[in-house]
Structure formats: C-alpha cells, structure tokens
Motif scaffolding. Structure first.
Motif, PDB file in Angstrom:
ATOM      1  N   VAL A 214      -3.567  13.660   8.308  1.00 47.86           N
ATOM      2  CA  VAL A 214      -2.270  14.534   8.323  1.00 47.86           C
ATOM      3  C   VAL A 214      -2.358  14.829   6.828  1.00 47.86           C
ATOM      4  CG1 VAL A 214       0.038  15.134   9.700  1.00 47.86           C
ATOM      5  CG2 VAL A 214      -1.230  13.382  11.144  1.00 47.86           C
ATOM      6  N   ASP A 215      -1.730  16.098   6.559  1.00 48.37           N
ATOM      7  CA  ASP A 215      -1.448  16.276   5.484  1.00 48.37           C
ATOM      8  C   ASP A 215      -0.594  16.568   5.639  1.00 48.37           C
ATOM      9  OD1 ASP A 215      -1.487  16.572   2.695  1.00 48.37           O
ATOM     10  OD2 ASP A 215      -3.386  17.663   2.187  1.00 48.37           O
ATOM     11  N   ALA A 216       1.279  16.272   4.922  1.00 43.73           N
ATOM     12  CA  ALA A 216       2.652  16.228   5.136  1.00 43.73           C
ATOM     13  C   ALA A 216       2.592  17.434   3.993  1.00 43.73           C
ATOM     14  CB  ALA A 216       3.320  15.031   5.221  1.00 43.73           C
ATOM     15  N   THR A 217       1.708  17.029   3.022  1.00 46.26           N
ATOM     16  CA  THR A 217       2.163  17.941   1.606  1.00 46.26           C
ATOM     17  C   THR A 217       1.328  19.930   1.932  1.00 46.26           C
ATOM     18  OG1 THR A 217      -0.441  18.113   0.705  1.00 46.26           O
ATOM     19  CG2 THR A 217       1.187  16.647  -0.231  1.00 46.26           C
ATOM     20  N   GLY A 218       0.917  19.996   3.473  1.00 44.20           N
ATOM     21  CA  GLY A 218       0.498  21.342   4.035  1.00 44.20           C
ATOM     22  C   GLY A 218      -0.979  21.522   2.783  1.00 44.20           C
ATOM     23  N   MET A 219      -1.397  21.225   1.216  1.00 41.69           N
ATOM     24  CA  MET A 219      -2.421  21.184   0.917  1.00 41.69           C
ATOM     25  C   MET A 219      -3.442  21.264   1.276  1.00 41.69           C
ATOM     26  SD  MET A 219      -1.014  20.573  -3.449  1.00 41.69           S
ATOM     27  CE  MET A 219      -1.204  18.631  -2.808  1.00 41.69           C
ATOM     28  N   SER A 220      -3.733  20.693   1.849  1.00 39.57           N
ATOM     29  CA  SER A 220      -5.698  20.034   2.486  1.00 39.57           C
ATOM     30  C   SER A 220      -5.439  20.623   4.059  1.00 39.57           C
ATOM     31  CB  SER A 220      -5.882  18.700   1.863  1.00 39.57           C
ATOM     32  OG  SER A 220      -5.092  17.580   2.566  1.00 39.57           O
ATOM     33  N   LYS A 221      -6.290  20.341   4.391  1.00 36.22           N
ATOM     34  CA  LYS A 221      -6.967  20.986   5.972  1.00 36.22           C
ATOM     35  C   LYS A 221      -8.197  19.784   6.414  1.00 36.22           C
ATOM     36  CE  LYS A 221      -6.737  25.597   6.051  1.00 36.22           C
ATOM     37  NZ  LYS A 221      -7.609  27.408   6.502  1.00 36.22           N
ATOM     38  N   PRO A 222      -7.986  19.067   7.570  1.00 39.20           N
ATOM     39  CA  PRO A 222      -9.131  17.684   7.531  1.00 39.20           C
ATOM     40  C   PRO A 222     -10.306  18.071   7.915  1.00 39.20           C
ATOM     41  CG  PRO A 222      -6.941  18.137   9.376  1.00 39.20           C
ATOM     42  CD  PRO A 222      -7.121  19.169   8.492  1.00 39.20           C
ATOM     43  N   THR A 223     -10.507  19.490   7.429  1.00 40.32           N
ATOM     44  CA  THR A 223     -11.797  20.181   8.118  1.00 40.32           C
ATOM     45  C   THR A 223     -12.417  20.538   6.088  1.00 40.32           C
ATOM     46  OG1 THR A 223     -11.050  22.233   7.869  1.00 40.32           O
ATOM     47  CG2 THR A 223     -11.242  20.466  10.516  1.00 40.32           C
ATOM     48  N   GLU A 224     -12.257  19.786   5.480  1.00 42.13           N
ATOM     49  CA  GLU A 224     -11.612  20.239   3.918  1.00 42.13           C
ATOM     50  C   GLU A 224     -11.564  19.139   3.200  1.00 42.13           C
ATOM     51  OE1 GLU A 224     -11.610  24.995   4.162  1.00 42.13           O
ATOM     52  OE2 GLU A 224     -10.070  23.721   3.513  1.00 42.13           O
ATOM     53  N   CYS A 225     -11.666  18.009   4.171  1.00 42.63           N
ATOM     54  CA  CYS A 225     -11.724  16.476   3.272  1.00 42.63           C
ATOM     55  C   CYS A 225     -12.387  15.676   3.316  1.00 42.63           C
ATOM     56  CB  CYS A 225     -10.409  16.061   3.922  1.00 42.63           C
ATOM     57  SG  CYS A 225      -9.029  16.706   3.782  1.00 42.63           S
ATOM     58  N   ALA A 226     -12.822  14.789   2.184  1.00 39.62           N
ATOM     59  CA  ALA A 226     -13.830  14.244   2.125  1.00 39.62           C
ATOM     60  C   ALA A 226     -13.884  12.428   2.195  1.00 39.62           C
ATOM     61  CB  ALA A 226     -15.376  14.363   1.176  1.00 39.62           C
ATOM     62  N   ARG A 227     -13.082  11.555   3.380  1.00 40.57           N
ATOM     63  CA  ARG A 227     -12.731  10.237   2.508  1.00 40.57           C
ATOM     64  C   ARG A 227     -13.289   9.549   2.114  1.00 40.57           C
ATOM     65  NH1 ARG A 227     -12.964   8.936   7.963  1.00 40.57           N
ATOM     66  NH2 ARG A 227     -10.992   9.935   9.037  1.00 40.57           N
ATOM     67  N   ILE A 228     -12.503   8.814   1.627  1.00 35.95           N
ATOM     68  CA  ILE A 228     -13.221   8.036   0.387  1.00 35.95           C
ATOM     69  C   ILE A 228     -12.895   6.398   1.085  1.00 35.95           C
ATOM     70  CG2 ILE A 228     -13.311   6.719  -2.047  1.00 35.95           C
ATOM     71  CD1 ILE A 228     -11.993   9.509  -2.810  1.00 35.95           C
ATOM     72  N   CYS A 229     -11.324   5.783   0.898  1.00 35.19           N
ATOM     73  CA  CYS A 229     -11.210   4.858   1.133  1.00 35.19           C
ATOM     74  C   CYS A 229     -10.259   4.858   2.429  1.00 35.19           C
ATOM     75  CB  CYS A 229     -11.395   3.832   0.881  1.00 35.19           C
ATOM     76  SG  CYS A 229     -10.026   4.309  -0.764  1.00 35.19           S
ATOM     77  N   VAL A 230      -9.359   3.875   3.036  1.00 36.84           N
ATOM     78  CA  VAL A 230      -8.776   3.740   3.689  1.00 36.84           C
ATOM     79  C   VAL A 230      -7.881   2.351   3.622  1.00 36.84           C
ATOM     80  CG1 VAL A 230      -8.716   5.707   6.003  1.00 36.84           C
ATOM     81  CG2 VAL A 230      -9.151   2.642   6.424  1.00 36.84           C
ATOM     82  N   GLY A 231      -6.388   2.683   4.036  1.00 33.20           N
ATOM     83  CA  GLY A 231      -5.084   1.671   4.399  1.00 33.20           C
ATOM     84  C   GLY A 231      -4.618   1.402   4.879  1.00 33.20           C
ATOM     85  N   ARG A 232      -3.418  -0.079   4.272  1.00 32.98           N
ATOM     86  CA  ARG A 232      -2.230   0.438   5.441  1.00 32.98           C
ATOM     87  C   ARG A 232      -1.415   0.901   4.470  1.00 32.98           C
ATOM     88  NH1 ARG A 232      -1.370  -5.597   4.129  1.00 32.98           N
ATOM     89  NH2 ARG A 232      -2.573  -5.317   1.822  1.00 32.98           N
ATOM     90  N   ASP A 233      -1.797   1.627   2.913  1.00 33.98           N
ATOM     91  CA  ASP A 233      -0.588   2.759   2.473  1.00 33.98           C
ATOM     92  C   ASP A 233      -1.464   1.906   0.762  1.00 33.98           C
ATOM     93  OD1 ASP A 233       0.245  -0.610   0.149  1.00 33.98           O
ATOM     94  OD2 ASP A 233       2.207  -0.097   2.413  1.00 33.98           O
ATOM     95  N   ALA A 234      -0.671   2.791  -0.390  1.00 29.78           N
ATOM     96  CA  ALA A 234      -1.446   3.103  -1.185  1.00 29.78           C
ATOM     97  C   ALA A 234      -1.477   1.948  -2.307  1.00 29.78           C
ATOM     98  CB  ALA A 234       0.122   4.269  -2.578  1.00 29.78           C
ATOM     99  N   ALA A 235      -0.629   0.718  -1.326  1.00 23.27           N
ATOM    100  CA  ALA A 235      -1.150  -0.927  -2.515  1.00 23.27           C
ATOM    101  C   ALA A 235      -2.660  -0.829  -2.295  1.00 23.27           C
ATOM    102  CB  ALA A 235      -0.888  -1.221  -1.998  1.00 23.27           C
ATOM    103  N   ASP A 236      -3.408  -0.211  -0.774  1.00 25.19           N
ATOM    104  CA  ASP A 236      -5.101  -0.298  -0.530  1.00 25.19           C
ATOM    105  C   ASP A 236      -6.105   0.438  -1.014  1.00 25.19           C
ATOM    106  OD1 ASP A 236      -3.621  -2.658   0.987  1.00 25.19           O
ATOM    107  OD2 ASP A 236      -3.767  -2.065   2.745  1.00 25.19           O
ATOM    108  N   ILE A 237      -5.687   1.463  -1.356  1.00 24.39           N
ATOM    109  CA  ILE A 237      -5.868   3.466  -1.162  1.00 24.39           C
ATOM    110  C   ILE A 237      -6.579   3.077  -2.549  1.00 24.39           C
ATOM    111  CG2 ILE A 237      -6.423   3.748   0.750  1.00 24.39           C
ATOM    112  CD1 ILE A 237      -4.517   6.150  -0.659  1.00 24.39           C
ATOM    113  N   ALA A 238      -5.904   2.554  -3.911  1.00 28.03           N
ATOM    114  CA  ALA A 238      -5.975   3.010  -5.871  1.00 28.03           C
ATOM    115  C   ALA A 238      -7.481   3.306  -5.313  1.00 28.03           C
ATOM    116  CB  ALA A 238      -5.477   1.923  -6.684  1.00 28.03           C
ATOM    117  N   PHE A 239      -7.842   3.927  -6.718  1.00 26.57           N
ATOM    118  CA  PHE A 239      -9.113   4.740  -6.199  1.00 26.57           C
ATOM    119  C   PHE A 239      -9.610   3.850  -8.466  1.00 26.57           C
ATOM    120  CE2 PHE A 239      -6.575   6.873  -9.890  1.00 26.57           C
ATOM    121  CZ  PHE A 239      -6.872   6.928 -11.021  1.00 26.57           C
ATOM    122  N   LEU A 240      -8.576   3.379  -8.499  1.00 25.12           N
ATOM    123  CA  LEU A 240      -8.360   1.621  -9.409  1.00 25.12           C
ATOM    124  C   LEU A 240      -7.415   1.270 -10.190  1.00 25.12           C
ATOM    125  CD1 LEU A 240     -10.716   0.836 -11.845  1.00 25.12           C
ATOM    126  CD2 LEU A 240      -9.408   2.293 -13.742  1.00 25.12           C
TER     127      LEU A 240
END
Length: 258
Positions: A214-240
């Motif tokens: 679910v993208d609340a910004t409206g910028m992307s579609k689920p069918t056009e996303c490649a998932r990297i990682c998941v977590g509880r919030d931003a603390a868990d999914i930082a790219f670096l």
C-alpha cells in the motif's frame, strides 16, 4: 513486468565502522530476480544475516576509508493487481504467528494513539475497504515535501504536520492500520514512478491471508515494485545503517521498465 534496477553508494568513512546494508531485491513473494550483481568494493569484513520473514538478507560490513557499492539487477514482477476493497481482514485468532508482531506499536508507529481517530473516521468500514480509505485519506491530505522530516520524526509528528516524504506517509499508514487491528509493516522497495528517484518506502498490510503493498504517496503501484526488505518501521528497513558517523559523497538509484 520486468524492472532494470541500479543503485550506487559512495560514502566516506573517517574511522573504522560497522555497517548494515540492505539494497538487494528479494527473491520470491511476487517477484523473481533473474540477474543480479553486487560489488562491495574492498571492506575488511563481509557477512550475511538470516533474512527477516524470509525476505532479504542484510549484509554486515566493516571497513575504513571509504564505502563503494554498486548493485545491478533485472527483476521480473509477477505480483497480481488486487483491489484492496475486495479483501477481508483476518480474525485476530486466525492470524499466522509471523503476522502477529505487526499488530503492535513500534518506535515510529505509536498506533495506540490513533485508536479514537480511526474509530471516528473509518469505523464504518471493514477489512480492505478500511485500508483503501485510509490510503486515500493520507494521499489527499498530506503534502510530499523533501527535508521536512528527520530520523526522529514519527507517525504522530507527520499526522499533525500533514507533510513528509515516503517514510512518513508509510509510518502514518501503518499506525492507522494497526490501530484498526490489521497487521501492517514497512517495506523498502525499488519502484517505477518515484520522484525524485530513490529507495522508496511503502506499507504492507495483511488482508485475505497475504501481505499487500500500500503506497499512500500514490507514486507507485504494487505491480511495479520490487521489494527489498520488510520490518516494523523505518528503523528496520534502512538501506544503510552506520554504527559510527559517515559522510555521503554520492548516491544514486535508477529503476526502469526493461
């Protein structure tokens, strides 16, 4: 749908530092990595960490002087388009164990503070209809403004200010969903249509027996996303994540339709 993905990171490390890297597109769960290459430069230490929820393997790095990372991938997306409004919520006592932790508050998503608002504003809706209305409410009332939030900004701050970037939109979406007793987590993705192009943050909700982007910004579609990682919030999914101070030299992300 296939996505050509590239990410380039260049940081200055003024002293020896431990880093956690999460930039590789995950394999499975509605996507398949057909080709991939990852150049980490010459760190002193490299080790993979077991994947959370079976999605993505973070990489521990230790080094000094500089960090140069180059990632390239071709990812086939076979995630079907789904109308959230047709999906039912799952009774709490029937949730799988892996989804249960995502009912609870987390650092950036104090969902308990949103119970009254969710009941008042969305109480007449159920399941996916409720989530869709939450998504539309956020998109229509928030303004996407870079530089208006920082590492301390949480869902309550963004809710009050009605502005932020993708991580802020996702935090509010997650907090509202959890306040409605629907499991919600945060995902880092590569996505078409994101402006400015960068690592993108979205919410995922557990409905109808599966997780849905679910993208609340409206910028992307689920069918056009490649998932990297998941977590509880931003603390868990930082790219670096750096465990000492580092300095950005240059960084770029590019996502195109193959």
């Amino acid at each position: 749908m296939k996505l050509e993905i590239s990410a380039s990171l260049n940081y200055c490390l003024s002293e020896p530092v431990d880093l956690m890297l999460q930039i590789e597109a995950a394999n499975g769960h509605g996507q398949h990595v057909e080709q991939a290459s990852l150049d980490l430069g010459h760190p002193d230490y490299v080790a993979r960490v077991p994947a959370a929820d079976g999605i993505c393997e973070p990489i521990w790095l230790h080094g000094a002087g500089s960090l140069h990372v180059e990632y390239r991938a071709l990812v086939a997306i076979d995630r079907p388009a789904v109308d959230l409004r047709t999906l039912a919520d799952v009774p709490l006592h029937r949730l799988p164990a892996a989804a249960v932790p995502y009912l609870n508050e987390s650092r950036y998503c104090p969902s308990n503070k949103f119970h009254a608002f969710v009941e008042r504003r969305f109480g007449e809706c159920q399941g996916g209809e409720k989530i869709a209305r939450m998504r539309d409410w956020i998109e229509s009332r928030f303004t996407y403004v870079a530089g208006t939030s920082d590492a301390e900004t949480g869902a309550l701050d963004s809710f009050v200010e009605r502005r932020g970037v993708c991580r802020d939109y996702a935090h509010v979406m997650i907090a509202l969903a959890r306040a409605a007793h629907i499991p919600a987590r945060m995902a880092s993705v590569y996505a078409l249509g994101v402006k400015p192009m960068d690592f993108h943050a979205v919410a995922e909700v557990y409905l109808g027996g599966d997780w849905h982007i679910v993208d609340a910004t409206g910028m992307s579609k689920p069918t056009e996303c490649a998932r990297i990682c998941v977590g509880r919030d931003a603390a868990d999914i930082a790219f670096l994540t750096a465990y000492r101070e580092i300095r950005l030299v240059e960084q770029s992300v590019k996502v195109e339709k193959a």
